[in-house]
Design an enzyme around this catalytic site. Sequence first.
Site, mmCIF file in Angstrom:
data_model
loop_
_atom_site.group_PDB
_atom_site.id
_atom_site.type_symbol
_atom_site.label_atom_id
_atom_site.label_comp_id
_atom_site.label_asym_id
_atom_site.label_seq_id
_atom_site.Cartn_x
_atom_site.Cartn_y
_atom_site.Cartn_z
ATOM 1 N N GLN A 34 0.930 -1.177 -0.094
ATOM 2 C CA GLN A 34 -0.135 0.018 -0.027
ATOM 3 C C GLN A 34 0.907 1.257 -0.070
ATOM 4 O O GLN A 34 0.403 2.329 -0.035
ATOM 5 C CB GLN A 34 -0.819 0.047 1.368
ATOM 6 N N CYS A 75 3.578 4.195 -0.909
ATOM 7 C CA CYS A 75 3.717 5.090 -2.175
ATOM 8 C C CYS A 75 5.295 5.523 -2.090
ATOM 9 O O CYS A 75 5.905 6.204 -2.882
ATOM 10 C CB CYS A 75 3.140 6.310 -2.073
ATOM 11 N N ASP A 76 6.047 5.263 -0.870
ATOM 12 C CA ASP A 76 7.504 5.824 -0.909
ATOM 13 C C ASP A 76 8.617 5.086 -1.615
ATOM 14 O O ASP A 76 9.487 5.332 -1.735
ATOM 15 C CB ASP A 76 7.775 5.296 0.626
ATOM 16 N N HIS A 96 -1.062 1.535 -4.642
ATOM 17 C CA HIS A 96 -1.317 2.974 -4.480
ATOM 18 C C HIS A 96 -0.312 3.893 -4.922
ATOM 19 O O HIS A 96 -0.260 5.052 -4.871
ATOM 20 C CB HIS A 96 -1.465 3.497 -2.699
ATOM 21 N N CYS A 101 5.847 11.805 -27.254
ATOM 22 C CA CYS A 101 4.554 12.198 -27.750
ATOM 23 C C CYS A 101 4.137 13.737 -27.206
ATOM 24 O O CYS A 101 3.323 14.545 -27.882
ATOM 25 C CB CYS A 101 3.303 11.422 -27.593
ATOM 26 N N GLY A 120 2.855 -4.808 9.005
ATOM 27 C CA GLY A 120 2.632 -3.412 9.191
ATOM 28 C C GLY A 120 1.310 -2.522 8.494
ATOM 29 O O GLY A 120 1.421 -1.291 8.249
ATOM 30 N N ASN A 157 1.340 -6.856 13.689
ATOM 31 C CA ASN A 157 1.020 -5.439 13.806
ATOM 32 C C ASN A 157 0.839 -5.385 15.313
ATOM 33 O O ASN A 157 0.445 -6.315 16.117
ATOM 34 C CB ASN A 157 -0.521 -5.175 13.246
ATOM 35 N N GLN A 202 -1.198 -3.079 16.529
ATOM 36 C CA GLN A 202 -2.641 -2.866 16.805
ATOM 37 C C GLN A 202 -3.604 -3.710 16.364
ATOM 38 O O GLN A 202 -3.202 -4.889 15.514
ATOM 39 C CB GLN A 202 -2.933 -1.538 16.518
ATOM 40 N N CYS A 258 7.634 -4.425 13.022
ATOM 41 C CA CYS A 258 8.111 -5.278 11.883
ATOM 42 C C CYS A 258 9.467 -5.526 11.871
ATOM 43 O O CYS A 258 9.979 -6.783 11.603
ATOM 44 C CB CYS A 258 7.675 -4.659 10.774
#
EC number: 2.3.1.286
Length: 402
Positions: free
Chosen positions: A168, A170-171, A188, A229, A269, A298, A300, A316
Amino acid sequence: MAAGGGLSRSERKAAERVRRLREEQQRERLRQVSRILRKAAAERSAEEGRLLAESEDLVTELQGRSRRREGLKRRQEEVCDDPEELRRKVRELAGAVRSARHLVVYTGAGISTAASIPDYRGPNGVWTLLQKGRPVSAADLSEAEPTLTHMSITQLHKHKLVQHVVSQNCDGLHLRSGLPRTAISELHGNMYIEVCTSCIPNREYVRVFDVTERTALHRHLTGRTCHKCGTQLRDTIVHFGERGTLGQPLNWEAATEAASKADTILCLGSSLKVLKKYPRLWCMTKPPSRRPKLYIVNLQWTPKDDWAALKLHGKCDDVMRLLMDELGLEIPVYNRWQDPIFSLATPLRAGEEGSHSRKSLCRSREEPPPGDQSAPLASATPILGGWFGRGCAKRAKRKKAA
């Protein structure tokens, strides 16, 4: 009474006043009962006891609200397994990794917190801080490097213990850890990749800087153009509330194929609050006995905990360090000189050097790359990605307005 049997205007107004008065009386009674319930039973007066007895429906409603609030608070708390318990669980996880025929890893923001990139729902996460009205800050994202977890996953893939990674994040840290692009689905997007959607197939441009400086929710043009283009390039980020349609780097086809073949899924994570909404990743069309075994790391609660064969409460990096030791595998150390992004990157053309003000990655931390117009290395203000927290902020504003 008005002609035709309906209420007259004055009668309607009187009825509205009565309705509002009853609602206010009900709210006041609710406040009274709430105040009484906050007292210890021994401290309540006889009159207060009588009021509670007469308001059983309100007492039940308030007690239900209290239980739900406590449940939500418990879900947000971070829980750590004690060292011996964590080692026992890691041994069990190692056995599952060894015996898996097709292991797929799902990763979330929690694997990048060791790189000083905040997660979303942790105590200092983006969502958590925004809900409290506090500012979101982070270290300069261009300074982030693949963590021990990223490097461990790459090693597991190299040894054919992991078949695919669905992320997930984007880094871009999975890409920079050396994981082959065919083995990653960045659902993502990736902050280092911009694409031309006019070219068929889409033409990708990997950069050594964050391409999302000018982009935001529903605004994806980066300000640069396709070398072939001339069409405006767009970023690859999928914000909260958007649906990703790009082939790469989202790579949904490979993600769904990997999920359909998986007999084991390891979630690292991720709160799974977003991933749970993607049924293709969970093989929900299969009978429960034929679905992949699920292992979750995790601190949580996650909405998939009840489905998990094993839940490990730990950071992690701590879990992966123990796991790699249990498997007898060395964890590679990230080496910026060997970062794949430099060989994958397309250089800016003449005249494009000023198209961004983000700091560029360079193999040496000593000097910026030639012609780099980005922010200096020792910038005092953290430079966050254009994607970072944008969708969260938009949602927070909507909630406040509501």
